[in-house]
Design an enzyme around this catalytic site. Sequence first.
Site, PDB file in Angstrom:
ATOM      1  N   LEU A   1       0.848  -1.184   0.000  1.00 49.97           N
ATOM      2  CA  LEU A   1       0.000   0.000   0.000  1.00 49.97           C
ATOM      3  C   LEU A   1       0.887   1.238   0.000  1.00 49.97           C
ATOM      4  O   LEU A   1       2.078   1.169   0.310  1.00 49.97           O
ATOM      5  CB  LEU A   1      -0.903   0.004   1.229  1.00 49.97           C
ATOM      6  N   SER A   2       0.296   2.380  -0.293  1.00 45.52           N
ATOM      7  CA  SER A   2       1.102   3.597  -0.320  1.00 45.52           C
ATOM      8  C   SER A   2       1.721   3.865   1.039  1.00 45.52           C
ATOM      9  O   SER A   2       2.851   4.347   1.131  1.00 45.52           O
ATOM     10  CB  SER A   2       0.282   4.805  -0.786  1.00 45.52           C
ATOM     11  N   GLU A   3       1.000   3.534   2.134  1.00 46.87           N
ATOM     12  CA  GLU A   3       1.579   3.622   3.480  1.00 46.87           C
ATOM     13  C   GLU A   3       1.006   2.553   4.398  1.00 46.87           C
ATOM     14  O   GLU A   3      -0.147   2.145   4.255  1.00 46.87           O
ATOM     15  CB  GLU A   3       1.348   4.999   4.119  1.00 46.87           C
ATOM     16  N   THR A   4       1.851   2.126   5.322  1.00 44.37           N
ATOM     17  CA  THR A   4       1.493   1.246   6.425  1.00 44.37           C
ATOM     18  C   THR A   4       1.982   1.922   7.694  1.00 44.37           C
ATOM     19  O   THR A   4       3.085   2.469   7.721  1.00 44.37           O
ATOM     20  CB  THR A   4       2.171  -0.126   6.275  1.00 44.37           C
TER      21      THR A   4
ATOM     22  N   HIS B   1      -2.726  10.976   4.995  1.00 44.15           N
ATOM     23  CA  HIS B   1      -3.746   9.931   5.166  1.00 44.15           C
ATOM     24  C   HIS B   1      -3.336   8.911   6.219  1.00 44.15           C
ATOM     25  O   HIS B   1      -4.193   8.435   6.978  1.00 44.15           O
ATOM     26  CB  HIS B   1      -4.126   9.320   3.804  1.00 44.15           C
TER      27      HIS B   1
END
Length: 301
Positions: free
Chosen positions: A45-48, A77
């Site tokens: 994902l774009s961030e974790t 986000h």
Amino acid sequence: MPARRFMQLDVFSDRPMLGNPLAVVIDAQDIDDAAMQSFARWTNLSETTFLLPPTTPEADYRVRIFTPRQELPFAGHPSVGSAYAAIEAGLVDTGKSSLVQECAAGLLPVRVEGHGRARRIHVQAPPARILEIADDLRERLAAALPARLERDEVRLVDNGPHWLVCDLHEAHEVRTLQPDLAAVAALCGHHAAVGVSVFGRETDGTAAMAVRAFCPADGIPEDPVTGSANAAIMAWLAARGDTGYGLHYRASQGREVGRDGIVDVARDAYSGAITIGGACALTVRGELNLTPTVLGKMPTR
């Protein structure tokens, strides 16, 4: 070892699968840096994010933010979603409307409005530095997008991550853009930018601004809905004295990748502090049966 609590949220939407997905590991205090990066790479994902006990009494919780390739001091986000997850997981008192997030960028105020599905989270972004870029970079960026970019239409904004921000003026120009992602990745890698964000005025009545963000150097061709990029845009508008969007507006992002995110962006008239916020949808709640040792042995690219 006991299983870890885990959530996956859609941020900047109150409906699943229309926002920006965020993976949140709740009980992360014994996971080391390499294991966090390995797991973030695996989620793709774009961030974790990883929630931890705070190291200072001023903070309600601590968060570490990883893309598939690096740790970020701040991202929008993940901050909005992590605050939502901290409330859902009982790490902070239910009903508390003012929180403080501890992250690598410092202590950031968080405002909570409403409850349950109606809950909205607003996070204050770190102060931004606005930097002009050299003409050769502007010309290469214009060719990569492609778009016509004058000198006063591009800036490098540092609000934790570094964003190359481009004012395309009209939503139509934003939404029809077809960038050369390999060229964008090369430019971002060379100039230590997390991505390129473009924006323009929206006239369809759903929002005041259309935004897109391209992060191919970090393994994310186009980020669905991007809090830090929206905060960077507002910081630049303020720095150049652009009052056309006002002190509060809504930005639309994600339609080009099948999402429909809405970001509330605001700037305090007195302090200049910028906040980004919105809804979250809790899409997955479960457990992770992974030990730090297993995570740390994941292969790297």
